[in-house]
Design a protein around this motif. Structure first.
Motif, mmCIF file in Angstrom:
data_model
loop_
_atom_site.group_PDB
_atom_site.id
_atom_site.type_symbol
_atom_site.label_atom_id
_atom_site.label_comp_id
_atom_site.label_asym_id
_atom_site.label_seq_id
_atom_site.Cartn_x
_atom_site.Cartn_y
_atom_site.Cartn_z
ATOM 1 N N GLU A 20 32.222 30.117 -42.836
ATOM 2 C CA GLU A 20 31.703 30.199 -41.484
ATOM 3 C C GLU A 20 32.350 31.387 -40.773
ATOM 4 O O GLU A 20 33.528 31.689 -40.985
ATOM 5 N N ASN A 21 31.591 32.043 -39.948
ATOM 6 C CA ASN A 21 32.119 33.162 -39.171
ATOM 7 C C ASN A 21 33.103 32.630 -38.140
ATOM 8 O O ASN A 21 32.715 31.859 -37.251
ATOM 9 N N PRO A 22 34.391 33.007 -38.265
ATOM 10 C CA PRO A 22 35.368 32.455 -37.312
ATOM 11 C C PRO A 22 35.211 33.015 -35.910
ATOM 12 O O PRO A 22 35.766 32.460 -34.946
ATOM 13 N N GLY A 23 34.492 34.139 -35.785
ATOM 14 C CA GLY A 23 34.346 34.733 -34.462
ATOM 15 C C GLY A 23 35.605 35.446 -34.024
ATOM 16 O O GLY A 23 36.612 35.521 -34.740
ATOM 17 N N LEU A 24 35.546 35.996 -32.845
ATOM 18 C CA LEU A 24 36.695 36.726 -32.305
ATOM 19 C C LEU A 24 37.727 35.754 -31.741
ATOM 20 O O LEU A 24 37.359 34.692 -31.214
ATOM 21 N N PRO A 25 38.986 36.079 -31.853
ATOM 22 C CA PRO A 25 40.007 35.210 -31.258
ATOM 23 C C PRO A 25 39.889 35.225 -29.732
ATOM 24 O O PRO A 25 39.342 36.161 -29.155
ATOM 25 N N PRO A 26 40.387 34.204 -29.088
ATOM 26 C CA PRO A 26 40.321 34.166 -27.619
ATOM 27 C C PRO A 26 41.036 35.380 -27.013
ATOM 28 O O PRO A 26 42.062 35.835 -27.511
ATOM 29 N N HIS A 27 40.460 35.901 -25.970
ATOM 30 C CA HIS A 27 41.056 37.066 -25.310
ATOM 31 C C HIS A 27 42.319 36.651 -24.566
ATOM 32 O O HIS A 27 42.330 35.671 -23.821
ATOM 33 N N THR A 28 43.396 37.386 -24.798
ATOM 34 C CA THR A 28 44.655 37.143 -24.094
ATOM 35 C C THR A 28 44.802 38.169 -22.984
ATOM 36 O O THR A 28 44.958 39.367 -23.260
ATOM 37 N N PRO A 29 44.728 37.754 -21.754
ATOM 38 C CA PRO A 29 44.821 38.723 -20.650
ATOM 39 C C PRO A 29 46.190 39.414 -20.632
ATOM 40 O O PRO A 29 47.210 38.817 -20.980
ATOM 41 N N ARG A 30 46.184 40.663 -20.255
ATOM 42 C CA ARG A 30 47.448 41.384 -20.092
ATOM 43 C C ARG A 30 48.143 40.908 -18.820
ATOM 44 O O ARG A 30 47.498 40.371 -17.901
ATOM 45 N N LYS A 31 49.429 41.134 -18.754
ATOM 46 C CA LYS A 31 50.201 40.688 -17.585
ATOM 47 C C LYS A 31 49.711 41.346 -16.312
ATOM 48 O O LYS A 31 49.670 40.724 -15.253
ATOM 49 N N ASN A 32 49.324 42.635 -16.423
ATOM 50 C CA ASN A 32 48.949 43.321 -15.192
ATOM 51 C C ASN A 32 47.580 42.893 -14.668
ATOM 52 O O ASN A 32 47.199 43.265 -13.566
ATOM 53 N N GLU A 33 46.806 42.119 -15.474
ATOM 54 C CA GLU A 33 45.514 41.642 -15.003
ATOM 55 C C GLU A 33 45.669 40.536 -13.971
ATOM 56 O O GLU A 33 44.798 40.346 -13.124
ATOM 57 N N SER A 34 46.750 39.809 -14.059
ATOM 58 C CA SER A 34 46.994 38.731 -13.093
ATOM 59 C C SER A 34 47.938 39.155 -11.976
ATOM 60 O O SER A 34 48.107 38.428 -11.003
ATOM 61 N N LYS A 35 48.540 40.324 -12.139
ATOM 62 C CA LYS A 35 49.463 40.822 -11.118
ATOM 63 C C LYS A 35 49.048 42.237 -10.721
ATOM 64 O O LYS A 35 49.352 43.207 -11.431
ATOM 65 N N PRO A 36 48.336 42.375 -9.602
ATOM 66 C CA PRO A 36 47.863 43.705 -9.182
ATOM 67 C C PRO A 36 48.994 44.716 -9.030
ATOM 68 O O PRO A 36 48.794 45.911 -9.241
ATOM 69 N N GLY A 37 50.163 44.223 -8.671
ATOM 70 C CA GLY A 37 51.285 45.148 -8.503
ATOM 71 C C GLY A 37 51.650 45.853 -9.801
ATOM 72 O O GLY A 37 51.991 47.042 -9.800
ATOM 73 N N LEU A 38 51.550 45.134 -10.934
ATOM 74 C CA LEU A 38 51.838 45.743 -12.233
ATOM 75 C C LEU A 38 50.796 46.794 -12.602
ATOM 76 O O LEU A 38 51.120 47.827 -13.181
ATOM 77 N N LYS A 39 49.538 46.521 -12.259
ATOM 78 C CA LYS A 39 48.491 47.500 -12.570
ATOM 79 C C LYS A 39 48.705 48.777 -11.779
ATOM 80 O O LYS A 39 48.501 49.891 -12.293
ATOM 81 N N LYS A 40 49.133 48.631 -10.531
ATOM 82 C CA LYS A 40 49.429 49.821 -9.727
ATOM 83 C C LYS A 40 50.612 50.589 -10.327
ATOM 84 O O LYS A 40 50.626 51.828 -10.337
ATOM 85 N N LEU A 41 51.604 49.830 -10.821
ATOM 86 C CA LEU A 41 52.754 50.485 -11.445
ATOM 87 C C LEU A 41 52.334 51.239 -12.703
ATOM 88 O O LEU A 41 52.761 52.394 -12.926
ATOM 89 N N ASP A 42 51.488 50.609 -13.541
ATOM 90 C CA ASP A 42 51.004 51.291 -14.741
ATOM 91 C C ASP A 42 50.219 52.551 -14.387
ATOM 92 O O ASP A 42 50.341 53.591 -15.042
ATOM 93 N N SER A 43 49.395 52.446 -13.348
ATOM 94 C CA SER A 43 48.631 53.621 -12.897
ATOM 95 C C SER A 43 49.568 54.730 -12.437
ATOM 96 O O SER A 43 49.352 55.913 -12.729
ATOM 97 N N ALA A 44 50.639 54.350 -11.742
ATOM 98 C CA ALA A 44 51.601 55.349 -11.273
ATOM 99 C C ALA A 44 52.344 55.996 -12.450
ATOM 100 O O ALA A 44 52.638 57.197 -12.426
ATOM 101 N N ILE A 45 52.634 55.202 -13.487
ATOM 102 C CA ILE A 45 53.325 55.749 -14.659
ATOM 103 C C ILE A 45 52.445 56.793 -15.346
ATOM 104 O O ILE A 45 52.908 57.886 -15.698
#
Length: 342
Positions: A20-45
């Motif tokens: 049987e086709n196992p399909g794709l594993p469940p998507h694991t969100p990145r930390k910065n997806e739940s914390k806007p401050g981290l995404k801004k930090l990554d953008s600044a980096i």
């Protein structure tokens, strides 16, 4: 037949029935997806690293002109060092920031695309364009103008440390000053001096050169030049190897001084120092690309990528028995360049 073998024999050979086709594993969100401050930090980096790349390229060009030509760090010329660092930080910064951008800010969800035939319909082409537009949207280019501007600046400036030294050497003769490549310090009457520090360099008497001996030689007066006066440039062109052979081993003994010959050490391939002498075969080897020259036959090429013999320095002896030059090399030393006729 065992039970396991019987069970295996009853399995269908149809892969669709067996697995049987196992399909794709469940998507694991990145930390910065739940914390806007981290995404801004990554953008600044990402923006900061792109900006650092641009600044490094620009600083390398500025320092290339500001630092004196003779400034060195150990045996490394500072101008070359800053250009190398500028290129390394410039290209490395662009690479690091691009990878970080992709991993931290772009869409990281796995997608499955069904295979299709090579021929595409208008609808499929429209779908491909939509996927490209979606990719641009996922990259966040439109939403992150600072990253886009920093990337553009880094890409625009990163070639400068490579291009500026070429442009800076433009001269008056056909756009380039090639007159420096045509002549060396050797001139009529200049004594052949052993290559070494100023207080250890000494003139060479003809009797000092015995059969099989090798001397690394520079022109008289070279060590009196300062770095500002072009000591390094002149030495790079004028270094010579003096070797004495038995005259019966020379194919053209008339072109020697009782078996003594003097050849440029600068390989005619790309300019590496040719200094590995094999006494039995009378061969000189370039360590960079293994071009081999036959000293017994006018330093003609017997192997390797070099295309021309090593230029021979005409020498004689003065009244005191010291070896002297009869003039400069009869042709330019080193590799070919665009206006060299041979």
């Amino acid at each position: 037949m065992s039970k396991d073998i019987q069970s295996a024999s009853t399995l269908s050979n149809d892969p669709e029935e067996r697995f049987e086709n196992p399909g794709l594993p469940p998507h694991t969100p990145r930390k910065n997806e739940s914390k806007p401050g981290l995404k801004k930090l990554d953008s600044a980096i990402v923006t900061g690293v792109f900006s650092l790349s641009a600044l490094a390229s620009l600083a390398a060009v500025v320092l290339y002109f500001v630092l004196p030509d003779y400034s060195t760090l150990g045996n490394i010329r500072l101008g070359n060092l800053v250009l190398g660092l500028g290129l390394a930080i410039g290209f490395g910064g662009i690479g690091f920031a691009a990878v970080y951008w992709a991993k931290a800010l772009m869409n990281d969800e796995e997608m499955v695309e069904e295979r299709h035939t090579s021929r595409t319909s208008p609808e499929e082409r429209a779908e491909a364009m939509e996927i490209m537009r979606q990719g641009v949207a996922d990259s966040g280019v439109a939403r992150r103008p600072f990253i886009t501007a920093a990337l553009g600046g880094a890409l625009a400036l990163v070639p400068l440390p490579f291009l500026v030294p070429l442009v800076a050497n433009l001269g008056e003769e056909d756009g380039w000053d090639i007159s420096k490549l045509k002549h060396t310090m050797w001139a009529r009457g200049k004594r052949l001096m052993t290559d070494g520090p100023h207080d250890m360099s000494r003139p060479i008497k003809m009797d000092d050169v015995t059969i099989g001996s090798v001397f690394h030689v520079i022109p008289e007066g070279l060590n009196d030049l300062s770095h500002e006066e072009g000591y390094a440039d002149e030495k790079a062109k004028a270094v010579v190897l003096v070797i004495r052979l038995d005259e019966k081993d020379l194919k053209q003994p008339e072109n020697s001084l009782d078996g003594i010959v003097a050849f440029s050490k600068i390989c005619t391939h790309v300019g590496c120092p040719v200094a590995l002498y094999e006494q039995q075969t009378h061969h000189l080897l370039c360590p960079c690309h293994q071009s081999t020259f036959d000293v017994s036959d006018g330093a003609k090429v017997v192997f390797g990528p070099a295309k021309r013999p090593l230029p021979q320095l005409p020498i004689t002896v003065d009244e005191e028995g010291y070896l002297i030059a009869e003039g400069d090399f009869p042709e330019p030393v080193g590799p070919s360049y665009w206006e060299r006729k041979k």
